[in-house]
Write an enzyme that holds these catalytic residues in place. Structure first.
Site, PDB file in Angstrom:
ATOM      1  N   SER A  95       0.822  -1.214   0.000  1.00 45.32           N
ATOM      2  CA  SER A  95       0.000   0.000   0.000  1.00 45.32           C
ATOM      3  C   SER A  95       0.853   1.260   0.000  1.00 45.32           C
ATOM      4  O   SER A  95       0.482   2.279  -0.584  1.00 45.32           O
ATOM      5  CB  SER A  95      -0.919   0.030   1.219  1.00 45.32           C
ATOM      6  OG  SER A  95      -1.854  -0.989   1.119  1.00 45.32           O
ATOM      7  N   LYS A 139      -6.851  -5.434  13.129  1.00 45.23           N
ATOM      8  CA  LYS A 139      -8.105  -4.855  12.630  1.00 45.23           C
ATOM      9  C   LYS A 139      -9.228  -4.827  13.677  1.00 45.23           C
ATOM     10  O   LYS A 139     -10.090  -3.961  13.636  1.00 45.23           O
ATOM     11  CB  LYS A 139      -8.578  -5.608  11.380  1.00 45.23           C
ATOM     12  CG  LYS A 139      -7.708  -5.331  10.156  1.00 45.23           C
ATOM     13  CD  LYS A 139      -8.281  -5.985   8.907  1.00 45.23           C
ATOM     14  CE  LYS A 139      -7.434  -5.656   7.698  1.00 45.23           C
ATOM     15  NZ  LYS A 139      -8.000  -6.188   6.447  1.00 45.23           N
ATOM     16  N   ASN A 173     -10.055  -1.060   9.219  1.00 43.90           N
ATOM     17  CA  ASN A 173      -8.768  -1.073   8.505  1.00 43.90           C
ATOM     18  C   ASN A 173      -8.297   0.348   8.197  1.00 43.90           C
ATOM     19  O   ASN A 173      -7.260   0.527   7.565  1.00 43.90           O
ATOM     20  CB  ASN A 173      -8.849  -1.902   7.218  1.00 43.90           C
ATOM     21  CG  ASN A 173      -9.543  -1.163   6.114  1.00 43.90           C
ATOM     22  OD1 ASN A 173     -10.470  -0.395   6.375  1.00 43.90           O
ATOM     23  ND2 ASN A 173      -9.106  -1.363   4.887  1.00 43.90           N
ATOM     24  N   GLY A 229     -16.472 -17.725   1.198  1.00 48.49           N
ATOM     25  CA  GLY A 229     -15.600 -17.323   2.298  1.00 48.49           C
ATOM     26  C   GLY A 229     -16.373 -16.558   3.350  1.00 48.49           C
ATOM     27  O   GLY A 229     -17.457 -16.001   3.071  1.00 48.49           O
ATOM     28  N   GLY A 285     -14.284 -14.953   6.125  1.00 49.94           N
ATOM     29  CA  GLY A 285     -13.248 -14.302   6.928  1.00 49.94           C
ATOM     30  C   GLY A 285     -13.426 -12.789   6.935  1.00 49.94           C
ATOM     31  O   GLY A 285     -14.516 -12.275   6.642  1.00 49.94           O
ATOM     32  N   GLY A 286     -12.345 -12.078   7.252  1.00 48.72           N
ATOM     33  CA  GLY A 286     -12.426 -10.625   7.382  1.00 48.72           C
ATOM     34  C   GLY A 286     -12.877  -9.934   6.105  1.00 48.72           C
ATOM     35  O   GLY A 286     -13.735  -9.039   6.138  1.00 48.72           O
ATOM     36  N   ALA A 287     -12.328 -10.343   4.962  1.00 50.55           N
ATOM     37  CA  ALA A 287     -12.696  -9.697   3.698  1.00 50.55           C
ATOM     38  C   ALA A 287     -14.165  -9.973   3.378  1.00 50.55           C
ATOM     39  O   ALA A 287     -14.908  -9.076   2.966  1.00 50.55           O
ATOM     40  CB  ALA A 287     -11.786 -10.186   2.573  1.00 50.55           C
ATOM     41  N   ASN A 289     -19.102 -21.395   2.982  1.00 44.56           N
ATOM     42  CA  ASN A 289     -17.822 -21.464   3.713  1.00 44.56           C
ATOM     43  C   ASN A 289     -17.530 -22.875   4.180  1.00 44.56           C
ATOM     44  O   ASN A 289     -18.430 -23.663   4.450  1.00 44.56           O
ATOM     45  CB  ASN A 289     -17.820 -20.507   4.911  1.00 44.56           C
ATOM     46  CG  ASN A 289     -16.405 -20.171   5.356  1.00 44.56           C
ATOM     47  OD1 ASN A 289     -15.599 -19.760   4.521  1.00 44.56           O
ATOM     48  ND2 ASN A 289     -16.093 -20.349   6.622  1.00 44.56           N
ATOM     49  N   ARG A 290     -16.228 -23.163   4.243  1.00 50.48           N
ATOM     50  CA  ARG A 290     -15.734 -24.480   4.637  1.00 50.48           C
ATOM     51  C   ARG A 290     -15.976 -24.729   6.128  1.00 50.48           C
ATOM     52  O   ARG A 290     -16.466 -25.769   6.512  1.00 50.48           O
ATOM     53  CB  ARG A 290     -14.243 -24.496   4.301  1.00 50.48           C
ATOM     54  CG  ARG A 290     -13.510 -25.751   4.493  1.00 50.48           C
ATOM     55  CD  ARG A 290     -12.061 -25.544   4.109  1.00 50.48           C
ATOM     56  NE  ARG A 290     -11.421 -24.480   4.889  1.00 50.48           N
ATOM     57  CZ  ARG A 290     -10.131 -24.176   4.832  1.00 50.48           C
ATOM     58  NH1 ARG A 290      -9.342 -24.833   4.025  1.00 50.48           N
ATOM     59  NH2 ARG A 290      -9.634 -23.196   5.567  1.00 50.48           N
TER      60      ARG A 290
END
Ligand code: NDP
Length: 279
Positions: A20, A69, A90, A128, A130-132, A152-153
């Site tokens: 970034s 985060k 974030n 998914g 997770g965070g994203a 999701n798994r």
């Protein structure tokens, strides 16, 4: 003459590989802003000191990456609407002397989607949890998406996100346990890979997805920024889908962060070109 730079940056651990800084400083330079963005390696037990240091040095904001985060929230003054629902920050922004926690991951993604379609009343498949995925699910739902299927798994993470969306946003949400190859149901408008499958160096990893279920009416988006042309992006494009790569999301969250900090609309193409040069 002015030899004093306005400071911004990123707090993370590890931080050395976070690109970034190159992207944001390319924008500062392009727009003749006397601003700096500094990657700071911050251990979890030093996070409070780091935020106090940023206040003391007059930083107008900073990004937070893993593992800070969630932990950063207790060091901030308040949270923006979506960050409160997502439960993760974030991007901290100085507003009227207070550090406000925002989540620009989901907003950056939303902007990429809005460049090709309006998410209002759309049916979304979100791979998914997770965070994203949390950030993306909340922003799509707040932008009016009608239905989100979380695939999701791990059952617990998937169910948590589904409950979070149903309880805190107007969208309908359902959970699908990811076992074997998942086929996107007909009527799906937007498919999002929000897992880490395909991230460099594991670039040929295959997402367990029935590629034949993707149709040309669908928008298929990948969060993976490196490489931008993931296997999913290439396969979806070959099937005629409208595709969105993860580089756009990364650039857009940077553009939104700089806007929050400086009120300046920077040119995303300068930032994207810098990342393309690096990846
Ligand atoms: P997390 O670790 O929080 O979540 C990872 C998700 O991927 C989980 O849902 C996990 O499932 C799933 N997953 C991982 N491996 C597999 C697999 N082999 N099969 C099925 N599911 C799998 O990571 P984040 O959400 O923070 O980040 C995910 C990705 O998003 C990263 O690659 C990151 O680079 C990218 N990202 C991109 C951004 C951008 O601006 N372009 C911004 C933020 C993130 P389970 O719960 O079962 O473990």
């Amino acid at each position: 003459m002015n030899f004093l730079s306005q400071l911004t940056g990123c707090f993370a651990q590890p931080c050395a590989e976070n690109p970034s800084v190159a992207m944001v400083e390319a924008a500062y330079h392009h727009h003749d802003m006397q601003w700096r963005y500094i990657n700071c390696e911050i251990a979890p037990e030093k996070l409070g000191d780091a935020v106090r240091g940023a206040r003391a040095m007059g930083w107008v904001g900073f990004n937070c990456s893993l593992p800070h985060k969630v932990a950063v929230i207790e060091h901030l003054d308040r949270l923006g609407e979506s960050a409160k629902i997502i439960g993760a920050v974030n991007c901290a922004v100085l507003r009227d002397g207070e550090f406000v926690g925002e989540n620009t991951d989901g907003k950056g993604f939303l902007q990429s989607v809005q460049e090709v379609t309006d998410p209002a009343n759309k049916r979304v498949v979100l791979l998914g949890a997770g965070g994203a995925a949390r950030a993306i699910g909340v922003e799509l739902a707040l932008a009016g998406a009608k239905h989100v299927t979380v695939v999701n798994r791990s059952k617990s993470r998937g169910e948590d996100l589904t409950t979070l969306l149903s309880s805190n946003t107007p969208a309908e949400a359902e959970f699908h346990l990811w076992e074997g190859d998942y086929a996107a149901p007909s009527g799906t408008d937007i498919v999002v890979n929000a897992t880490s499958i395909g991230l460099y160096p594991d670039v040929d990893a295959r997402i367990p997805l029935v590629v034949e279920s993707l149709t040309e009416q669908m928008v298929v988006a990948d969060v993976i920024p490196n490489p931008p042309r993931t296997r999913l992006v290439r396969e979806a494009e070959a099937r005629g889908c409208t595709v969105i790569d993860g580089l756009g999301m990364l650039v857009n969250q940077g553009v939104i962060g700089i806007k929050y900090w400086s009120d300046i609309d920077v040119d995303p193409s300068v930032m994207r070109a810098k990342l393309e040069e690096l990846f």
